[in-house]
Design a protein around this motif. Structure first.
Motif, short mmCIF file in Angstrom:
data_model
loop_
_atom_site.label_atom_id
_atom_site.label_comp_id
_atom_site.label_asym_id
_atom_site.label_seq_id
_atom_site.Cartn_x
_atom_site.Cartn_y
_atom_site.Cartn_z
N VAL A 1 -0.81 -5.19 2.28
CA VAL A 1 0.16 -4.13 2.03
C VAL A 1 0.95 -4.39 0.76
O VAL A 1 1.06 -3.52 -0.10
N TYR B 1 9.08 -5.52 2.28
CA TYR B 1 9.08 -4.58 1.15
C TYR B 1 10.33 -4.78 0.31
O TYR B 1 10.28 -4.82 -0.93
N GLU C 1 8.80 7.57 -4.18
CA GLU C 1 7.94 6.55 -3.57
C GLU C 1 7.35 7.05 -2.25
O GLU C 1 6.18 6.82 -1.95
N ILE C 2 8.19 7.71 -1.47
CA ILE C 2 7.72 8.20 -0.16
C ILE C 2 6.67 9.28 -0.37
O ILE C 2 5.62 9.29 0.29
N ALA D 1 3.37 7.81 -1.27
CA ALA D 1 2.66 7.26 -0.11
C ALA D 1 2.06 8.37 0.74
O ALA D 1 0.95 8.24 1.28
N ARG E 1 -1.09 9.41 -0.90
CA ARG E 1 -2.19 8.45 -0.71
C ARG E 1 -2.78 8.51 0.70
O ARG E 1 -3.92 8.12 0.92
N ALA E 2 -1.98 8.99 1.66
CA ALA E 2 -2.45 9.04 3.04
C ALA E 2 -2.97 10.42 3.41
O ALA E 2 -3.33 10.67 4.56
N ALA F 1 0.92 11.81 7.64
CA ALA F 1 1.44 12.06 6.29
C ALA F 1 2.12 13.42 6.24
O ALA F 1 3.22 13.57 5.69
N TRP G 1 7.46 5.75 6.89
CA TRP G 1 6.79 5.50 5.58
C TRP G 1 6.13 4.12 5.61
O TRP G 1 4.97 3.98 5.18
N ARG H 1 2.14 3.40 5.11
CA ARG H 1 1.58 2.42 4.17
C ARG H 1 0.63 1.45 4.89
O ARG H 1 -0.43 1.10 4.38
#
Lengths: 593, 593
Positions: free
Chosen positions: A22, A371, A475-476, A479, A482-483, A492, A535, A539
């Motif tokens: 991760v 994180y 950032e959220i 993500a 990406r999902a 997502a 979130w 990830r």
């Protein structure tokens, strides 16, 4: 040699997954500061921490709970195993895990050092608090002290010979540090004479070390009222002679031991500074900068508190899991024939609910804390200044959540671990009730969760014109993108909807009267906290796709599903109150209770 | 003479309001059984209970927490104040508060007797558990024992000379009572010889009374496996001679004391029955009826557990309120000048949130428990058979909620009471941490909250073709109608919407596969529990309209508003999972953890 039994402190597969899959901490070895490191050296540091935690910290966890430190009128006695544990810890270099090579440190990334230190917290929170305080005090001196202060104190502290404390709170000034009264007067020789009463000073007295180094907040006489007049002082229990040997005892008196619900192995003290001629004190850094120095360190201290909450939740979860697998009780619905053997309780859906909730809380909380630690590394070592700045901003806005969310939900995990154990969980013959009691401190100290909520909504969300909040949103949303395909696509979309809601809530609150907005700050923190942990789960759901262990992969996805289906809707339910700027709390009058 | 300070055990205005304005217990005096009573005699019984609780129970609450019962190899020693408290309690006739005049009782309505007994629980849960168990054991003998058993045991128990226990659980059989193994063989003289091991037996041994009367579940040798083969036995610690004097010691051995997280003043024991020649036992009632006798008593025992949770929550709330009014800390937003004095923390909105939540939980929980007690009175004494039957049905469906909801949320209230106290709340120098620890047992014993959820959804909702559920719906809708105009109209509409949702959820679950429905039973219990407590708040909002104390009235309405705005939406959020028969829990595999 590592134990053949799986550890009850951490699921190592999970920790490795979080660090390498991760967070990709191995990528940090490309940076100068970590160039001598590799995944192997990271692993070795974690292996060592786990071994030491299991061998020296865990075995006396219950003993120090039962045999609290006691004051015999002249000395405070602590269970001797604590000293042995600290010796082993210091000898292995753990006290300086993240420090520079030139200070004798291992120069590990903060993320790796913190993950390793978490294992000591899981094994024995009370004993781990002595090195935690010492490392924090040493960092304060390193960051703001004079060269002489660094040379005189830090090596002894990093060697574990001298233990540090943080002396902030006074009997009438806890959450409101602005009101502290401890006062310093110049002695004329460059030192100060300090007078005041401090309370809740962990490690404030004990027989564990040759000396104790108190980092004390106080005011130079005549300094302005409020937080602007607060300075930071270094006050050793024994004065240190120029040759480094210990001189006379300083004017710091133990006024009493405090007896806590948990965390009993750590002495909690009331200290009187300057009952006689005044405690000899050294100013650290500039006058009136004390609180800003403390807050400078607070981001990391709050990550450490959050991680402590996570680790107590994590070990409780592993104990509950172990119990649920081995305890036969009852039979599944539809198979009630009493002549058949009873089945392990993990087969009951409601026990799985409690285990899944724990897994979702502690693995989500671990992801969040690591994180944040990764952001500390970015802020310190990213090549690009913009990246460092962004990491700092993100860290600023996440800090109240990193402290408060695990403190609440990993405590809840400990509560569920008791419940999984049934009547046995309520006894001191099993460890889970102690985990609960130890963890109960975390929503209180280092700024109560209520204070964190005000910090988030009243300060961090609006700081720099909302820059930190926008960065978090970016950032959220990245993500979420990406999902957006694959198994987690539904989650997502769910998070996207939740974040839209949060943006609407945030602008509504910003547009409303601030007292009405801030009255519901705790609900806002809970809503945003759950979204941020969602979130973290998203990830993980993406990162786990390539994981070779199919059962691990399925478990991650199921815990992610649990979090999105069972947890997130409860947090979203706060939106009604927040959007209406509900004045119920504000309107309540003291005499109506 | 009552104390001039307000009690920290109960808000007497609230108790009076609940008894007389909401539940109208004074109307019971129109019935034959209570004809000699009046509001004055009810008040006098509560006054006495409060005075005794404050004088004899509260003062040693911390002492018995710190000085647990200890076994010296032959005797279990209990703090002597416990015996003094039991003497005062028995002498005042409290042990027989609800019993017939002819048994030397006060023949009080159950509602009034329970409200009075609750004050002892608030003052000292551990000490109160000895009379609680004794009353429960006496009631079992009165309901199912022979005339000889009644004559031999009950008078001594109601006089407090002999103390009772409930010996159900075995090391391998807690939630699954079907699996108990304790076995009885006929001795040929009408008595039985009992052999088996019991665990978690509260009051199982101590030096408080001349004799101990164990009510033991076991099986006649050869009885069928499972719950159908379980009988109830009476096993005294000392055999009782025909003249009533105590004879030889029975074959009941203390195998060990259990050390608990809280509730430490109550001995918790492991008992071995029949290590030698077999414990001499008497069958109570018919063979194989033991569990049905126990369950017969269980409704009332579960109300008592719910009320215990409420009372610990209640006293914690009053302590937090007292602290919040007197502790200065910080300043309100917008008035941060550090040269002004600090303000009592009750002025901070987030502290009010925590106090309002506690108020909503404990006053809502009290309303629920007393409502259930009132149903016990209805079932026993209503003139009309239909009314008695309906009261019984309502009680059946409410019992799992009455036990589980306060056990969860009044424990949560104790958690918030700690948080209001900040660092002080985490110390044993303040009482709130003990309230939390004492209360933590309540979600576990008398059927865990998970078991209550299965009882509600798997049994009570569908019993008698859904008659109990329909009756509950009728009562709730009637309350909604009564509140449809006036200040609570919005809340009434809110509850109507929530109940519509619950009906939809309930029929969806009934139509779905039962394993998928039951997997989410705990969420169903939380949803229905919150709706039922919302109903209790609506009843209070209506009943308070005529109350003469304006501040009290405003406080009730504000707490009601808090519950509807802040609490109910979180419970409604469970609907998504329930309506989709979400299989996340069911699908989770043990090896995925």
């Amino acid at each position: 040699m590592p134990s053949l039994l799986p550890s009850l402190l951490i699921d190592r597969r999970d920790l490795d997954f979080q660090l390498y899959d991760v967070l990709r901490v191995q990528d940090l070895t490309a940076r100068d500061r970590f160039a001598e490191h590799s995944r192997e050296t990271f692993d070795a540091s974690i292996d060592t921490a786990l071994r030491l935690a299991e061998r020296y910290f865990a075995p006396h966890n219950r003993k120090s709970d039962l045999e609290e430190p006691r004051f015999d009128g002249s000395r405070v006695h602590v269970t001797p195993e604590v000293r042995e544990a600290l010796d082993a810890f210091s000898k292995a270099g753990m006290m300086a895990a993240g420090q520079d090579f030139e200070l004798g440190g291992m120069q590990l990334p903060h993320t790796v050092a913190l993950a390793g230190f978490g294992l000591f917290k899981a094994a024995n929170m009370a004993t781990a608090s002595y090195p935690m305080l010492t490392m924090a005090a040493a960092n304060l001196i390193l960051a703001h002290g004079s060269e002489e202060q660094k040379a005189r104190y830090v090596p002894n502290m990093l060697a574990g010979r001298w233990i540090g404390t943080m002396a902030l709170t006074e009997p009438h000034a806890g959450s409101s540090l602005a009101d502290i009264r401890t006062t310093a007067e110049p002695a004329g020789d460059g030192t100060w004479r300090l007078t005041g009463n401090k309370i809740f000073i962990s490690g404030g007295d004990h027989d564990l070390s040759e000396n104790i180094v108190h980092m004390v907040l106080g005011r130079v006489r005549g300094a302005p009222a409020g937080i602007r007049g607060i300075s930071l002082f270094l006050v050793p229990k024994f004065l240190v002679e120029p040759d480094g040997s210990l001189g006379r005892r300083n004017d710091v008196a133990l006024a009493g031991l405090i007896h806590k619900m948990g965390w009993r192995g750590t002495t909690s003290t009331m200290l009187n500074f300057g009952e006689g001629e005044g405690a000899v004190a050294w100013l650290v850094g500039e006058p009136s900068q004390g609180l800003s120095y403390m807050f400078h360190m607070m981001n990391e201290a709050r990550i450490a508190v959050g991680l402590g909450a996570v680790m107590l939740g994590y070990t409780g979860y592993l104990h509950a899991l172990d119990y649920a697998r081995s305890r036969p009780q009852g039979r599944p619905a539809g198979a009630k024939d009493p002549s058949t053997p009873q089945r392990p309780i993990i087969e009951h859906a409601d026990v799985r609910r409690m285990l899944l909730a724990q897994k979702a809380y502690v693995e989500g909380g671990l992801a969040l804390c690591l994180y944040a630690a990764r952001l500390v590394d970015e802020r310190r070592t990213a090549a690009d200044e913009g990246a460092r700045r962004e990491a700092g901003l993100l860290l600023d806005i996440l800090t109240p959540l990193v402290k408060a969310w695990p403190a609440q939900y990993c405590l809840e995990a400990n509560d569920l671990a008791i419940q999984v154990h049934g009547g046995y969980g309520y006894t001191r013959e099993y460890p889970v009730e102690q985990f609960y009691r130890d963890n109960r401190l975390n929503p209180i100290h280092e700024g109560t969760n209520g204070i964190q909520a005000l910090d988030l909504l009243g300060r961090k969300v609006t700081m720099e014109g909302g820059a930190a909040f926008r960065l978090l949103a970016r950032e959220i949303r990245a993500a979420i993108d990406r999902a957006a395909s694959g198994e987690a696509a539904g989650h997502a979309a769910d998070l996207a909807r939740t974040w839209d809601l949060i943006e609407r809530v945030t602008s509504t609150l910003a547009a409303g009267p601030s007292d009405r907005a801030l009255a519901n700050a705790s609900l806002y923190l809970d809503l945003v906290g759950h979204a941020v942990v969602a979130w973290m789960w998203l990830r993980q759901a993406v990162a786990v796709r390539e994981h070779p262990d199919a059962a691990f992969r399925s478990g991650k996805l199921q815990a992610c599903r649990y979090f999105f289906h069972y947890e997130l809707p409860r947090a979203r339910a706060h939106a009604e109150v927040l959007l209406s700027l509900d004045p119920t709390l504000l309107d309540m009058r003291p005499d109506w209770f």
